[in-house]
Enzyme design. Structure first.
Site, PDB file in Angstrom:
ATOM      1  N   SER A 131       0.924  -1.231   0.115  1.00  0.00           N
ATOM      2  CA  SER A 131       0.095   0.095  -0.049  1.00  0.00           C
ATOM      3  C   SER A 131       0.857   1.235   0.079  1.00  0.00           C
ATOM      4  CB  SER A 131      -0.808  -0.060   1.281  1.00  0.00           C
ATOM      5  OG  SER A 131      -1.480   1.323   1.578  1.00  0.00           O
ATOM      6  N   TYR A 144      -2.008  -1.774  10.055  1.00  0.00           N
ATOM      7  CA  TYR A 144      -2.080  -1.929   8.715  1.00  0.00           C
ATOM      8  C   TYR A 144      -0.959  -1.582   8.108  1.00  0.00           C
ATOM      9  CZ  TYR A 144      -4.130  -1.438   4.053  1.00  0.00           C
ATOM     10  OH  TYR A 144      -4.300  -1.546   2.419  1.00  0.00           O
ATOM     11  N   LYS A 148       1.496  -3.675   5.712  1.00  0.00           N
ATOM     12  CA  LYS A 148       2.091  -3.238   4.605  1.00  0.00           C
ATOM     13  C   LYS A 148       3.555  -3.057   4.295  1.00  0.00           C
ATOM     14  CE  LYS A 148      -1.722  -3.969   2.321  1.00  0.00           C
ATOM     15  NZ  LYS A 148      -1.751  -5.245   1.832  1.00  0.00           N
ATOM     16  N   ILE A 177      -8.172   3.019  -3.496  1.00  0.00           N
ATOM     17  CA  ILE A 177      -8.665   2.455  -4.745  1.00  0.00           C
ATOM     18  C   ILE A 177     -10.322   2.232  -4.205  1.00  0.00           C
ATOM     19  CG2 ILE A 177      -8.919   0.512  -6.190  1.00  0.00           C
ATOM     20  CD1 ILE A 177      -6.250   2.004  -6.341  1.00  0.00           C
TER      21      ILE A 177
HETATM   22  N1  LIG Z   1      -8.728  -0.525  -1.548  1.00  0.00           N
HETATM   23  C1  LIG Z   1      -7.616   0.246  -1.342  1.00  0.00           C
HETATM   24  O1  LIG Z   1      -7.643   1.662  -1.356  1.00  0.00           O
HETATM   25  C2  LIG Z   1      -6.248  -0.266  -1.191  1.00  0.00           C
HETATM   26  C3  LIG Z   1      -5.049   0.497  -1.105  1.00  0.00           C
HETATM   27  C4  LIG Z   1      -3.987  -0.128  -1.109  1.00  0.00           C
HETATM   28  C5  LIG Z   1      -3.799  -1.272  -0.854  1.00  0.00           C
HETATM   29  N2  LIG Z   1      -4.921  -2.287  -0.671  1.00  0.00           N
HETATM   30  C6  LIG Z   1      -4.870  -3.555  -0.486  1.00  0.00           C
HETATM   31  O2  LIG Z   1      -5.312  -4.510  -1.769  1.00  0.00           O
HETATM   32  C7  LIG Z   1      -5.698  -5.721  -1.302  1.00  0.00           C
HETATM   33  C8  LIG Z   1      -7.024  -5.884  -1.753  1.00  0.00           C
HETATM   34  O3  LIG Z   1      -7.846  -4.932  -0.970  1.00  0.00           O
HETATM   35  P1  LIG Z   1      -9.372  -4.424  -1.665  1.00  0.00           P
HETATM   36  O4  LIG Z   1      -9.419  -3.049  -1.444  1.00  0.00           O
HETATM   37  O5  LIG Z   1      -9.631  -4.969  -2.868  1.00  0.00           O
HETATM   38  O6  LIG Z   1     -10.229  -5.240  -0.541  1.00  0.00           O
HETATM   39  P2  LIG Z   1     -11.486  -6.128  -0.605  1.00  0.00           P
HETATM   40  O7  LIG Z   1     -12.123  -6.310   0.977  1.00  0.00           O
HETATM   41  O8  LIG Z   1     -12.459  -5.976  -1.741  1.00  0.00           O
HETATM   42  O9  LIG Z   1     -10.814  -7.596  -0.761  1.00  0.00           O
HETATM   43  C9  LIG Z   1     -10.067  -8.359   0.145  1.00  0.00           C
HETATM   44  C10 LIG Z   1     -10.169  -9.857  -0.085  1.00  0.00           C
HETATM   45  O10 LIG Z   1      -9.154 -10.350   0.939  1.00  0.00           O
HETATM   46  C11 LIG Z   1      -9.990 -11.397   1.330  1.00  0.00           C
HETATM   47  N3  LIG Z   1      -9.362 -11.839   2.761  1.00  0.00           N
HETATM   48  C12 LIG Z   1      -9.308 -10.979   3.863  1.00  0.00           C
HETATM   49  N4  LIG Z   1      -8.653 -11.879   4.776  1.00  0.00           N
HETATM   50  C13 LIG Z   1      -8.509 -12.911   4.366  1.00  0.00           C
HETATM   51  C14 LIG Z   1      -7.949 -14.328   4.857  1.00  0.00           C
HETATM   52  N5  LIG Z   1      -7.436 -14.269   6.307  1.00  0.00           N
HETATM   53  N6  LIG Z   1      -7.872 -15.110   4.094  1.00  0.00           N
HETATM   54  C15 LIG Z   1      -8.075 -15.199   2.753  1.00  0.00           C
HETATM   55  N7  LIG Z   1      -8.673 -14.119   2.167  1.00  0.00           N
HETATM   56  C16 LIG Z   1      -8.931 -13.210   2.903  1.00  0.00           C
HETATM   57  C17 LIG Z   1     -11.453 -10.866   1.613  1.00  0.00           C
HETATM   58  O11 LIG Z   1     -12.206 -12.031   1.717  1.00  0.00           O
HETATM   59  C18 LIG Z   1     -11.607  -9.991   0.245  1.00  0.00           C
HETATM   60  O12 LIG Z   1     -11.864 -10.922  -0.596  1.00  0.00           O
HETATM   61  C19 LIG Z   1      -5.411  -5.638   0.294  1.00  0.00           C
HETATM   62  O13 LIG Z   1      -4.461  -6.520   0.602  1.00  0.00           O
HETATM   63  C20 LIG Z   1      -5.435  -4.235   0.612  1.00  0.00           C
HETATM   64  O14 LIG Z   1      -4.805  -3.986   1.611  1.00  0.00           O
HETATM   65  C21 LIG Z   1      -6.180  -1.768  -1.024  1.00  0.00           C
END
Ligand SMILES: NC(=O)c1ccc[n+]([C@@H]2O[C@H](COP(=O)([O-])OP(=O)(O)OC[C@H]3O[C@@H](n4cnc5c(N)ncnc54)[C@H](O)[C@@H]3O)[C@@H](O)[C@H]2O)c1
Length: 241
Positions: A131, A144, A148, A177
């Site tokens: 992130s 978090y 990351k 995002i």
């Molecule tokens: N959305 C943002 O702004 C953003 C920014 C930077 C990084 N990220 C990272 O991107 C990745 C995806 O995030 P997103 O925004 O698509 O979120 P999201 O909640 O839409 O998707 C996350 C997925 O991870 C799965 N998950 C969570 N814990 C789990 C576990 N213990 N075992 C298996 N699966 C598990 C959830 O069921 C979900 O399907 C994450 O690692 C998040 O930290 C997101």
């Protein structure tokens, strides 16, 4: 056909990544703890569903052994699953929240990659989803941000150690995002995304598909010379105050 495994494939960025890799011709192994979400993505991508909770290391190792046994070779491994720590100040992070955060992002993925090593041959690519917060810091989600940051350390450590075996390891560090994770965090603040968009140099937030394209690039032969890198799909958010 090249085979890719994606964690967090049931939602958001992981789901977009699964679609993007399917479009690029990969066969897919879809991992997540959300079985209903996985079923929907499997329909979209023709992928194989492998339910998995990263907090359960016994299950992680068993799943990985199954992949090694059944498929032998994995060309791309995308570590995307994650949870949000939004809105928890440093003083309020308790041990359970820390363990869930580090357990999901860092420990779960660390031991998943380790258990999948027998399937990673020269030319294989691992892409880890970190992130922008790990590069910039952030208030009210310190566990978090630590998790990351650990993932960037993991990408660099494994890039150096696995490079001689022809395995590349890179990270992406997305900015904000719009996904189910951030929709949930922003609920109650109707102007949240518009405000953040307006503050971004490109005047647009990166989309899940934008992040997926960066991941697909890092996983592709076009990135054959890149390892230990951190790419930040963020509309330039990395450079604003
Ligand atoms: N959305 C943002 O702004 C953003 C920014 C930077 C990084 N990220 C990272 O991107 C990745 C995806 O995030 P997103 O925004 O698509 O979120 P999201 O909640 O839409 O998707 C996350 C997925 O991870 C799965 N998950 C969570 N814990 C789990 C576990 N213990 N075992 C298996 N699966 C598990 C959830 O069921 C979900 O399907 C994450 O690692 C998040 O930290 C997101």
């Amino acid at each position: 056909m090249s085979l890719a495994l994606v964690t967090g494939a049931a939602s958001g960025i992981g789901r977009a990544t699964a679609r993007c890799l399917a479009d690029a011709g990969h066969a897919l192994l879809l991992c997540d703890r959300d079985e209903a979400g996985l079923a929907a993505v499997a329909t979209e991508t023709d992928g194989m569903v492998l339910p998995l909770d990263l907090l359960d290391l016994t299950a992680v190792r068993a799943r990985a052994a199954e992949v090694v046994r059944q498929h032998g070779r994995l060309h791309a491994l995308v570590c995307c699953a994650g949870i949000s720590g939004h809105g928890i100040p440093f003083a309020q992070v308790d041990e359970a929240a820390w363990d869930a955060m580090l357990g999901t992002h860092a420990k779960g993925h660390f031991f998943l990659i380790q258990a999948l090593l027998p399937a990673l041959a020269p030319g294989a690519a691992v892409v880890i989803v970190s992130s922008l917060f790990a590069l910039r810091g952030s208030p009210n989600m310190p566990h978090y941000t630590v998790a990351k940051g650990a993932l960037i350390g993991m990408a660099r450590a494994l890039a150096v150690e696995l490079g001689p075996a022809g395995i590349r390891v890179n990270a992406v560090a997305p900015g904000l995002i719009r996904t189910p994770m951030t929709e949930h965090s922003a609920s109650g603040d109707a102007a949240f995304f518009a405000r953040r968009e307006a503050a971004t140099p490109l005047r647009r937030l990166a989309t899940p598909r934008d992040v997926a394209e960066s991941i697909a690039f890092l996983a592709s032969p076009a990135a054959a010379s890149l390892t230990g890198q951190v790419l930040s799909p963020s509309g330039g958010e990395a450079f604003t105050g």
